[in-house]
Design a protein around this motif. Structure first.
Motif, PDB file in Angstrom:
ATOM      1  N   TYR A   7      28.155 -22.298  26.108  1.00 15.46           N
ATOM      2  CA  TYR A   7      28.588 -22.377  24.549  1.00 15.46           C
ATOM      3  C   TYR A   7      27.126 -21.770  23.880  1.00 15.46           C
ATOM      4  O   TYR A   7      26.212 -22.254  24.382  1.00 15.46           O
ATOM      5  CB  TYR A   7      28.751 -23.721  24.253  1.00 15.46           C
ATOM      6  CG  TYR A   7      30.273 -24.268  24.717  1.00 15.46           C
ATOM      7  CD1 TYR A   7      31.247 -23.929  23.921  1.00 15.46           C
ATOM      8  CD2 TYR A   7      30.307 -24.797  25.808  1.00 15.46           C
ATOM      9  CE1 TYR A   7      32.801 -24.248  24.447  1.00 15.46           C
ATOM     10  CE2 TYR A   7      31.652 -25.282  26.287  1.00 15.46           C
ATOM     11  CZ  TYR A   7      32.923 -25.137  25.452  1.00 15.46           C
ATOM     12  OH  TYR A   7      34.093 -25.496  26.070  1.00 15.46           O
ATOM     13  N   ARG A   8      27.333 -21.387  22.544  1.00 14.30           N
ATOM     14  CA  ARG A   8      26.256 -21.178  21.880  1.00 14.30           C
ATOM     15  C   ARG A   8      26.597 -21.798  20.499  1.00 14.30           C
ATOM     16  O   ARG A   8      27.715 -21.422  20.086  1.00 14.30           O
ATOM     17  CB  ARG A   8      25.855 -19.538  22.012  1.00 14.30           C
ATOM     18  CG  ARG A   8      24.539 -19.246  21.191  1.00 14.30           C
ATOM     19  CD  ARG A   8      24.072 -17.887  21.086  1.00 14.30           C
ATOM     20  NE  ARG A   8      24.922 -17.329  19.911  1.00 14.30           N
ATOM     21  CZ  ARG A   8      24.530 -16.445  19.190  1.00 14.30           C
ATOM     22  NH1 ARG A   8      23.675 -15.619  19.633  1.00 14.30           N
ATOM     23  NH2 ARG A   8      25.353 -15.929  18.330  1.00 14.30           N
ATOM     24  N   THR A  10      26.428 -21.473  16.682  1.00 11.99           N
ATOM     25  CA  THR A  10      26.445 -20.131  15.813  1.00 11.99           C
ATOM     26  C   THR A  10      26.289 -20.535  14.453  1.00 11.99           C
ATOM     27  O   THR A  10      26.579 -19.878  13.463  1.00 11.99           O
ATOM     28  CB  THR A  10      27.837 -19.485  15.854  1.00 11.99           C
ATOM     29  OG1 THR A  10      28.992 -20.404  15.517  1.00 11.99           O
ATOM     30  CG2 THR A  10      28.018 -19.007  17.198  1.00 11.99           C
ATOM     31  N   ILE A  50      31.117 -18.761  25.133  1.00 11.25           N
ATOM     32  CA  ILE A  50      30.282 -17.518  25.335  1.00 11.25           C
ATOM     33  C   ILE A  50      30.582 -17.207  26.947  1.00 11.25           C
ATOM     34  O   ILE A  50      31.160 -18.248  27.738  1.00 11.25           O
ATOM     35  CB  ILE A  50      29.094 -17.461  25.260  1.00 11.25           C
ATOM     36  CG1 ILE A  50      28.298 -18.360  25.928  1.00 11.25           C
ATOM     37  CG2 ILE A  50      28.727 -17.311  23.753  1.00 11.25           C
ATOM     38  CD1 ILE A  50      26.766 -18.169  26.024  1.00 11.25           C
ATOM     39  N   GLU A  51      30.760 -16.107  27.363  1.00  3.19           N
ATOM     40  CA  GLU A  51      30.935 -15.889  28.785  1.00  3.19           C
ATOM     41  C   GLU A  51      29.567 -16.503  29.398  1.00  3.19           C
ATOM     42  O   GLU A  51      28.466 -16.279  29.093  1.00  3.19           O
ATOM     43  CB  GLU A  51      30.701 -14.408  29.135  1.00  3.19           C
ATOM     44  CG  GLU A  51      31.023 -13.838  30.640  1.00  3.19           C
ATOM     45  CD  GLU A  51      31.170 -12.439  30.770  1.00  3.19           C
ATOM     46  OE1 GLU A  51      30.765 -11.958  31.979  1.00  3.19           O
ATOM     47  OE2 GLU A  51      31.420 -11.667  30.038  1.00  3.19           O
ATOM     48  N   VAL A  58      21.124 -15.558  27.595  1.00  2.00           N
ATOM     49  CA  VAL A  58      21.642 -16.156  26.323  1.00  2.00           C
ATOM     50  C   VAL A  58      20.345 -15.908  25.223  1.00  2.00           C
ATOM     51  O   VAL A  58      20.659 -15.369  24.279  1.00  2.00           O
ATOM     52  CB  VAL A  58      22.163 -17.438  26.373  1.00  2.00           C
ATOM     53  CG1 VAL A  58      22.148 -18.126  24.947  1.00  2.00           C
ATOM     54  CG2 VAL A  58      23.242 -17.840  27.313  1.00  2.00           C
ATOM     55  N   HIS A  62      20.629 -13.491  21.956  1.00  3.78           N
ATOM     56  CA  HIS A  62      20.302 -13.753  20.651  1.00  3.78           C
ATOM     57  C   HIS A  62      19.167 -13.215  20.162  1.00  3.78           C
ATOM     58  O   HIS A  62      19.413 -12.718  18.685  1.00  3.78           O
ATOM     59  CB  HIS A  62      19.919 -15.445  20.714  1.00  3.78           C
ATOM     60  CG  HIS A  62      19.783 -16.225  19.352  1.00  3.78           C
ATOM     61  ND1 HIS A  62      18.294 -16.155  19.271  1.00  3.78           N
ATOM     62  CD2 HIS A  62      20.361 -16.329  18.443  1.00  3.78           C
ATOM     63  CE1 HIS A  62      18.440 -16.691  17.797  1.00  3.78           C
ATOM     64  NE2 HIS A  62      19.696 -16.809  17.351  1.00  3.78           N
TER      65      HIS A  62
END
Length: 73
Positions: A7-8, A10, A50-51, A58, A62
């Motif tokens: 996960y990221r 956002t 996210i993948e 990552v 970003h």
């Protein structure tokens, strides 16, 4: 095998990379999996799946997104 980020964050106010001297980590857990927040805040996240990717991948993605958003159209 390196741990993968799933996960990221956002949230708009979390998109500037953290100061590398900051004592907080940009990696945390969300829904039982590793998650990345560019500033390393502890709350106020908006998580996006996210993948799965390494922390380096990552961070690079970003940085590329930040540069693209700062470029004139």
């Amino acid at each position: 095998m390196a741990a993968l980020i799933h996960y990221r964050c956002t949230a708009p106010e979390h998109q500037q990379p953290a100061d590398p001297r900051s004592p907080t980590s940009p990696v945390t857990y969300y829904d039982g999996k590793l998650a990345y927040c560019p500033v390393g805040f502890h709350e106020g996240h908006s998580w996006a799946a996210i993948e799965p990717a390494s922390i380096d991948e990552v961070k690079q993605a970003h940085r590329s997104e930040v540069r693209a958003s700062e470029s004139p159209a």
